[in-house]
Scaffold this active site. Structure first.
Site: not given
Length: 197
Positions: A106, A148-149, A152
């Site tokens: 990351c 993952h995004e 976030h």
């Protein structure tokens, strides 16, 4: 546009859910959004990333950019932006992540990689830069990036998904690097690439 600093784990903007990007009754998007999207692409490219969420550059809005191969090792990449993404996935395996197949990094945890359990398939729906509906779907690396995004934007880092010895190793890495406190960032292009690209 500009390359901007990337926030490091511990900054409150990374650990707080983002706000949806406002969409007008006619489907219009905010006038300042194209400049933000360009800054995100410039920053992601300078950092050699496969994705970047807006809150990683301190903007608590629900959008991410990506430039990601469908699977590891492929040179063909998919590139774009997703505004107000909604994520759907297959089941996340309950087994320990494979240290070779499931390694994840990351840009907000620069230079560190840890095996992370993720679903094998993911789909994101949202809007593109013009405000038109978009659907992205993928497996392998692309599915990992979508999860993952979107994580976030929900206020989570991949470190929050780690289990067992990987979680303990990540906690030690955060402490060793002096992270976990507000106000830390790094500037792509001004410091050596933390991942060695």
């Amino acid at each position: 546009m500009a390359v901007v600093p990337i926030r490091i784990v511990g900054d409150p903007v990374l650990h707080t859910p983002t706000e949806p990007v406002p969409v007008g009754p006619d489907g219009s998007l905010p006038d300042d959004l194209p400049a933000l999207i360009q800054d995100m692409f410039d920053t992601m490219d300078a950092a050699n990333g496969v994705g970047l969420a807006a809150n990683q550059i301190g903007v608590a809005k629900r959008l991410f950019v990506y430039d990601c191969a469908p699977t590891r090792g492929q040179t063909t990449r998919r590139r774009g932006v997703v505004i107000n993404p909604v994520l759907e996935t297959s089941e996340v395996p309950e087994t320990m992540p494979d240290p070779d197949e499931d390694e994840e990094g990351c840009l907000s945890v620069p230079g560190e990689n840890f095996p992370t359990g993720r679903a094998d398939w993911a789909r994101v729906t949202g809007l593109d830069a013009d405000g038109s509906p978009i659907t992205l779907e993928g497996e392998d690396l692309f599915a990992r990036m979508l999860q993952h995004e979107t994580g976030h934007l929900d206020g989570f880092l991949y470190l929050d998904r780690l289990v067992g010895r990987y979680a303990r190793a990540a906690k030690k890495a955060v402490k060793r690097n002096g992270w976990g406190v507000p106000g830390l960032s790094w500037m792509p292009g001004e410091v050596p690439d933390p991942f060695g690209h």
